[in-house]
Scaffold this active site. Sequence first.
Site, PDB file in Angstrom:
ATOM      1  N   ALA A  15       0.819  -1.122  -0.097  1.00  0.00           N
ATOM      2  CA  ALA A  15      -0.111  -0.083  -0.227  1.00  0.00           C
ATOM      3  C   ALA A  15       0.838   1.187  -0.035  1.00  0.00           C
ATOM      4  O   ALA A  15       0.708   2.083  -0.783  1.00  0.00           O
ATOM      5  CB  ALA A  15      -1.046   0.143   1.221  1.00  0.00           C
ATOM      6  N   SER A  44       8.724  -3.120  -0.878  1.00  0.00           N
ATOM      7  CA  SER A  44       8.046  -3.421  -1.956  1.00  0.00           C
ATOM      8  C   SER A  44       8.356  -4.961  -2.335  1.00  0.00           C
ATOM      9  O   SER A  44       8.650  -5.074  -3.660  1.00  0.00           O
ATOM     10  CB  SER A  44       8.597  -2.542  -3.157  1.00  0.00           C
ATOM     11  OG  SER A  44       8.270  -1.274  -3.267  1.00  0.00           O
ATOM     12  N   CYS A  48       3.064 -12.316  -0.202  1.00  0.00           N
ATOM     13  CA  CYS A  48       2.191 -13.616  -0.554  1.00  0.00           C
ATOM     14  C   CYS A  48       3.150 -14.617  -1.488  1.00  0.00           C
ATOM     15  O   CYS A  48       2.530 -15.678  -1.327  1.00  0.00           O
ATOM     16  CB  CYS A  48       1.099 -13.044  -1.464  1.00  0.00           C
ATOM     17  SG  CYS A  48       0.470 -11.237  -1.476  1.00  0.00           S
ATOM     18  N   ARG A  75      13.627   7.415  -8.430  1.00  0.00           N
ATOM     19  CA  ARG A  75      12.211   8.236  -8.994  1.00  0.00           C
ATOM     20  C   ARG A  75      12.067   9.178  -7.983  1.00  0.00           C
ATOM     21  O   ARG A  75      10.903   9.801  -7.863  1.00  0.00           O
ATOM     22  CB  ARG A  75      11.172   7.204  -8.881  1.00  0.00           C
ATOM     23  CG  ARG A  75      11.307   6.005 -10.003  1.00  0.00           C
ATOM     24  CD  ARG A  75      10.270   5.328 -10.121  1.00  0.00           C
ATOM     25  NE  ARG A  75       9.153   5.987 -10.680  1.00  0.00           N
ATOM     26  CZ  ARG A  75       7.932   5.598 -10.447  1.00  0.00           C
ATOM     27  NH1 ARG A  75       7.537   4.867  -9.440  1.00  0.00           N
ATOM     28  NH2 ARG A  75       6.825   6.302 -10.930  1.00  0.00           N
ATOM     29  N   ASP A 293      -2.962  -3.639   4.776  1.00  0.00           N
ATOM     30  CA  ASP A 293      -3.470  -4.619   5.696  1.00  0.00           C
ATOM     31  C   ASP A 293      -3.831  -4.094   7.119  1.00  0.00           C
ATOM     32  O   ASP A 293      -4.209  -4.625   7.984  1.00  0.00           O
ATOM     33  CB  ASP A 293      -2.274  -5.584   6.108  1.00  0.00           C
ATOM     34  CG  ASP A 293      -2.156  -6.383   4.883  1.00  0.00           C
ATOM     35  OD1 ASP A 293      -2.774  -6.257   3.871  1.00  0.00           O
ATOM     36  OD2 ASP A 293      -1.339  -7.343   4.936  1.00  0.00           O
ATOM     37  N   ASN A 315      -2.388  -2.963  -2.901  1.00  0.00           N
ATOM     38  CA  ASN A 315      -2.036  -2.189  -4.070  1.00  0.00           C
ATOM     39  C   ASN A 315      -2.888  -1.383  -4.405  1.00  0.00           C
ATOM     40  O   ASN A 315      -2.733  -0.160  -4.844  1.00  0.00           O
ATOM     41  CB  ASN A 315      -1.631  -3.142  -5.046  1.00  0.00           C
ATOM     42  CG  ASN A 315      -0.406  -2.927  -5.594  1.00  0.00           C
ATOM     43  OD1 ASN A 315      -0.397  -1.943  -6.468  1.00  0.00           O
ATOM     44  ND2 ASN A 315       0.697  -3.664  -5.520  1.00  0.00           N
ATOM     45  N   ARG A 452     -28.305 -22.395 -11.167  1.00  0.00           N
ATOM     46  CA  ARG A 452     -29.624 -22.905 -11.516  1.00  0.00           C
ATOM     47  C   ARG A 452     -30.079 -23.692 -10.298  1.00  0.00           C
ATOM     48  O   ARG A 452     -31.301 -23.663 -10.246  1.00  0.00           O
ATOM     49  CB  ARG A 452     -29.374 -24.224 -12.647  1.00  0.00           C
ATOM     50  CG  ARG A 452     -29.456 -23.607 -14.136  1.00  0.00           C
ATOM     51  CD  ARG A 452     -29.087 -24.710 -15.004  1.00  0.00           C
ATOM     52  NE  ARG A 452     -30.075 -25.881 -15.084  1.00  0.00           N
ATOM     53  CZ  ARG A 452     -29.827 -26.659 -16.069  1.00  0.00           C
ATOM     54  NH1 ARG A 452     -28.761 -26.694 -16.797  1.00  0.00           N
ATOM     55  NH2 ARG A 452     -30.596 -27.671 -15.985  1.00  0.00           N
TER      56      ARG A 452
END
Lengths: 464, 464
Positions: A15, A44, A48, A75, A293, A315, A452
């Site tokens: 996040a 980063s 998982c 960056r 989280d 994310n 169904r």
Amino acid sequence: MATAQRMVVIGGNAAGMSAASQARRLKRPGELEIVALERGGYASYSACGIPYWIGGDVAAAGDLIARTPEQHRERDIDLRLHTEVTELDPDGCRVRVRDGGGTGQWLGYDHLVIATGARPLRPDLPGIDAPGVHGVQTMDDGRSLLEALERTGTASTRRRAVVVGAGYIGVEMAEALIRRGHRVTVLDRAQEPMTTLDPDMGRLVREAMCRMGIETVTGTAVTAVRTGADGRVRAVATEDAEYEADLVVLGLGVRPETGLARDAGLPLGESGGLLTDLAMRVRGRENVWAGGDCVEVLDLVSGLDRHIALGTHANKHGQVIGTNIGGGYATFPGVVGTAVSKVCDLEIARTGLLESQARSAGLRFVTATIESTSRAGYYPGAAPMRVKMLAEHRTGRLLGVQIVGREGAGKRVDVAAVALSASMTVEQMTFLDLGYAPPFSPLWDPVLVAARKATAAVRRAGTH
Amino acid sequence: MATAQRMVVIGGNAAGMSAASQARRLKRPGELEIVALERGGYASYSACGIPYWIGGDVAAAGDLIARTPEQHRERDIDLRLHTEVTELDPDGCRVRVRDGGGTGQWLGYDHLVIATGARPLRPDLPGIDAPGVHGVQTMDDGRSLLEALERTGTASTRRRAVVVGAGYIGVEMAEALIRRGHRVTVLDRAQEPMTTLDPDMGRLVREAMCRMGIETVTGTAVTAVRTGADGRVRAVATEDAEYEADLVVLGLGVRPETGLARDAGLPLGESGGLLTDLAMRVRGRENVWAGGDCVEVLDLVSGLDRHIALGTHANKHGQVIGTNIGGGYATFPGVVGTAVSKVCDLEIARTGLLESQARSAGLRFVTATIESTSRAGYYPGAAPMRVKMLAEHRTGRLLGVQIVGREGAGKRVDVAAVALSASMTVEQMTFLDLGYAPPFSPLWDPVLVAARKATAAVRRAGTH
């Protein structure tokens, strides 16, 4: 020239770093300074993916790292590792930062992003901190477990591992340890593994795990971790028995890491997660954002807030936060509770509400369970799967789907996830135009067969 | 006691026999007599499975038969094979039936179900009827082709097959013939194979087919089938070249088989398919129903009627017709144009509209194409896939998705199929809660990545 604003991010993972990256896409360094503070030594990475690194499917830790600290810094994102935030002062728009000893310095912000993640549950049991007891939450946890496995790997006898907890992490770790040549026992307090499923579907998981040679003991609580003369773990004790262990892995789930937020008086939900609006702004705060989280999210099916720790949500939260701080507009509409996992070749998926969740939300419902196959029955590799569907009484609105099967079963849950987002009824689902060809599906896709049957159940119950 | 009504079904396959079975579930023989008339020697089989029977994936013809004639008869469905209807008289509520020679006898009905299916295109070319030229529409076609393959199978030299047409049937047959050890050439008039995709996506299919060793020649029209001194096929000639062939398979698509309906003045659409209402009743007729490959269906994305020959639709039509004749209520809401196929390990899927279809429907749109993988990039078996998405200008409504990739690519189209049914915008899709775990998906599912890019394209175009 106006001074640049400062965005401070607490937590250098999914996040937090998505928020930082997205804000940087929208704002130049002269407009927005971005400082990201990460307590640990990694940022980063795909948490998982840790079970698959342990199991050997993923060769190197580096493969799990989406973007290195250097790439972030190139960056103009000032990512500081081993840097802990010890206090939040939302009224003063500052956080206290410690990067070595001492109480730390205050750092002011214009925008704060709380992305502190979750911490694994670690029950207060005798021996729980003994050498040989491992968590699998962080890269550091993973590295430590992997080193332990490599040490024991040279032993001539087959080693024993006990996994405490039979949820996602637990079953994924069971698979990883089997692949590492261990004899594996999984213990869980619940009657069936995977309490993210209803017990009747969880039973299928238990039966499959047993067939895979994973000793799966349910309905029993762990009471202690036994250690040997060397102080290392030797066994795990439950109310009823003792299970030898050279290695113990804890997979008991996680709780939002919101101690700092609580101390600062920020609003928390029932599970302890931060409460935000749909723009991911902490409720009642103009310039404090939270995602991943450590937050609760709106469950679109029940209308309730829930805590769901999943990298894909984290994310997306980061994307929304970064867009909003960057001067754009984005919202996270909520979740429907989709999750997919596997243990060896068994695929396990769910979306929406379980029976127990539907009941707590005050909903009345019918259920339908069907058996079908992943491909046309006559096509090679057609594998059985079971699909369970919940539909609301009277309205017929889809409430949830659970799937247990082999290859090709798990991702079929996505059809139900979209149908939930669109508030479809099970009758509407019956005629969904899903892809059909013999190598991909029976003439009626298993999800449609379930729809169904659920439609018929809604009708039968409709007069009451 | 009232006399039983009579339901007459023309065509003993997916739509017809589903209608018969469903009506029988709802009405006892004393209430409803059901007569099903089938021109050929087989009923209730999976025509879609024929290429896999030819290719050897399906061992026996019998595996393709969902229900035998005996099973139908046991359920009091009077299925008559080798029985042809030669004339419809909807005003007189009767059909003329020929089960041997002569012009046949009239058979009255209370309800008529037209399920005459489709006939394969067979261009009027020199040599087209020569021995060695095969269709693959019916079980009889399949058996004849399989016998031809078994005869040539003993030849010491590798045999050559030419497939005319590079649509679904064509590429599936190319795979089947490769599996049977043939050298295969596929010819198509269009610039790229799979004209159910846009040409930029079709190009990927051509490139993959060439890598599989399937000679794929596009942009060329077949002008003749050349025969040898023995009268058997020897080569296929195009405008530019000649391709040696021991065997020719026609896979040029199908047209609705509606000659009888046309002669009887029943309403047909532009493609020659019968026009029905949503209950599958032929428009303007109280007691004539139609379903399957002989009807046009409402395309929910464009609002136009289209002809789509697919077993899964046929089965659903039959279900709806049988329910309505049986005294219940059901409608077929329409399609969104989903199809999935494969050639060897290449999966090909589409739903909604192509660029050309969107243009003919008068829609303005933007497109976005992305590359992603079926699993997390670091997970073993992560296979590349390309996803192309069309979204309506201004509104951002999803218009279509095309996917070309390897294992795990094709059925992802279902997410878009549901989103189309729900009239979602691509921006809404961006935050869909799809199943995520490293063995199943990257952090952002490929469909969501495409939705993000399409959302950006809609915004960029939004001011014009």
